[in-house]
Structures are given as structure tokens and as C-alpha cells.
Motif scaffolding. Structure first.
Motif, PDB file in Angstrom:
ATOM      1  N   ASN A   1       0.870  -1.171   0.000  1.00  0.00           N
ATOM      2  CA  ASN A   1       0.000   0.000   0.000  1.00  0.00           C
ATOM      3  C   ASN A   1       0.911   1.227   0.000  1.00  0.00           C
ATOM      4  N   PHE A   2       0.926   1.952  -1.110  1.00  0.00           N
ATOM      5  CA  PHE A   2       1.815   3.100  -1.255  1.00  0.00           C
ATOM      6  C   PHE A   2       1.239   4.379  -0.661  1.00  0.00           C
ATOM      7  N   GLY A   3       0.002   4.328  -0.171  1.00  0.00           N
ATOM      8  CA  GLY A   3      -0.608   5.526   0.393  1.00  0.00           C
ATOM      9  C   GLY A   3      -0.734   6.625  -0.644  1.00  0.00           C
ATOM     10  N   LEU A   4      -1.151   6.258  -1.822  1.00  0.00           N
ATOM     11  CA  LEU A   4      -1.248   7.215  -2.931  1.00  0.00           C
ATOM     12  C   LEU A   4      -2.276   8.297  -2.646  1.00  0.00           C
ATOM     13  N   TRP A   5      -1.980   9.501  -3.067  1.00  0.00           N
ATOM     14  CA  TRP A   5      -2.965  10.577  -3.025  1.00  0.00           C
ATOM     15  C   TRP A   5      -4.019  10.277  -4.072  1.00  0.00           C
ATOM     16  N   ASP A   6      -5.201  10.860  -3.919  1.00  0.00           N
ATOM     17  CA  ASP A   6      -6.288  10.632  -4.870  1.00  0.00           C
ATOM     18  C   ASP A   6      -5.859  10.943  -6.299  1.00  0.00           C
ATOM     19  N   GLU A   7      -5.129  12.040  -6.480  1.00  0.00           N
ATOM     20  CA  GLU A   7      -4.690  12.447  -7.815  1.00  0.00           C
ATOM     21  C   GLU A   7      -3.699  11.453  -8.398  1.00  0.00           C
ATOM     22  N   GLU A   8      -2.800  10.948  -7.567  1.00  0.00           N
ATOM     23  CA  GLU A   8      -1.827   9.957  -8.027  1.00  0.00           C
ATOM     24  C   GLU A   8      -2.533   8.662  -8.429  1.00  0.00           C
ATOM     25  N   ARG A   9      -3.449   8.240  -7.578  1.00  0.00           N
ATOM     26  CA  ARG A   9      -4.194   7.005  -7.852  1.00  0.00           C
ATOM     27  C   ARG A   9      -4.978   7.133  -9.151  1.00  0.00           C
ATOM     28  N   ALA A  10      -5.644   8.279  -9.354  1.00  0.00           N
ATOM     29  CA  ALA A  10      -6.409   8.505 -10.575  1.00  0.00           C
ATOM     30  C   ALA A  10      -5.497   8.482 -11.802  1.00  0.00           C
ATOM     31  N   ALA A  11      -4.321   9.075 -11.690  1.00  0.00           N
ATOM     32  CA  ALA A  11      -3.379   9.093 -12.815  1.00  0.00           C
ATOM     33  C   ALA A  11      -2.869   7.684 -13.112  1.00  0.00           C
ATOM     34  N   LEU A  12      -2.558   6.909 -12.085  1.00  0.00           N
ATOM     35  CA  LEU A  12      -2.102   5.534 -12.305  1.00  0.00           C
ATOM     36  C   LEU A  12      -3.209   4.667 -12.902  1.00  0.00           C
TER      37      LEU A  12
END
Length: 75
Positions: free
Chosen positions: A56-67
Motif C-alpha cells: 500500500n503506497f498511500g497514494l494521493w487521490d490524484e496519483e491514484r487517478a493518474a495511475l
């Protein structure tokens, strides 16, 4: 693609014949998995697949959406 590289996803995943085969091959992941599933999995891998080795990388919402968008483009 930048986040995919920054988070060193190729350390565990293959994409277009590059990377390691620890986790699933992501070359055609966009054709196999839905956006909602990818988002949920990247948000909390252990909740989706108990016992997964995915960190679990603890991605920000924006990072997760981009990935998710990047992975969905891999058809």
C-alpha cells in the motif's frame, strides 16, 4: 507513466516485456480490469486481495487517478 516509473512498479510487474514477474503482467491490464477495481485495489490492496504482496503506497487521490488512467490505457 511517470508515476509508474517513480513508484518502481517494474520491480514487481511486467509491462510490455520489461520488468519482473513477481506480480501480474500489466501489459494488457486495461482490457482485463475495470477502473473501479483498479482504483479500489490501489487504494487498499489488502482489503481487495487478502494476503497480497502488493504494498500500500498511500497514494494521493490524484496519483491514484493518474495511475488508474495509465493502466486503463494498457489494452
Amino acid at each position: 507513466r511517470r508515476l509508474f516509473t517513480d513508484y518502481q512498479c517494474l520491480g514487481c510487474h511486467v509491462l510490455e516485456s520489461e520488468g519482473n514477474r513477481i506480480g501480474p503482467d500489466l501489459t494488457h491490464v486495461g482490457a482485463r480490469l475495470r477502473v473501479g477495481y483498479l482504483d479500489m485495489f490501489l487504494r487498499e490492496p489488502e482489503a481487495v486481495i487478502p494476503g497480497t504482496s502488493m504494498k500500500n503506497f498511500g497514494l494521493w487521490d490524484e496519483e491514484r487517478a493518474a495511475l488508474v488512467a495509465f493502466l486503463q490505457s494498457r489494452e
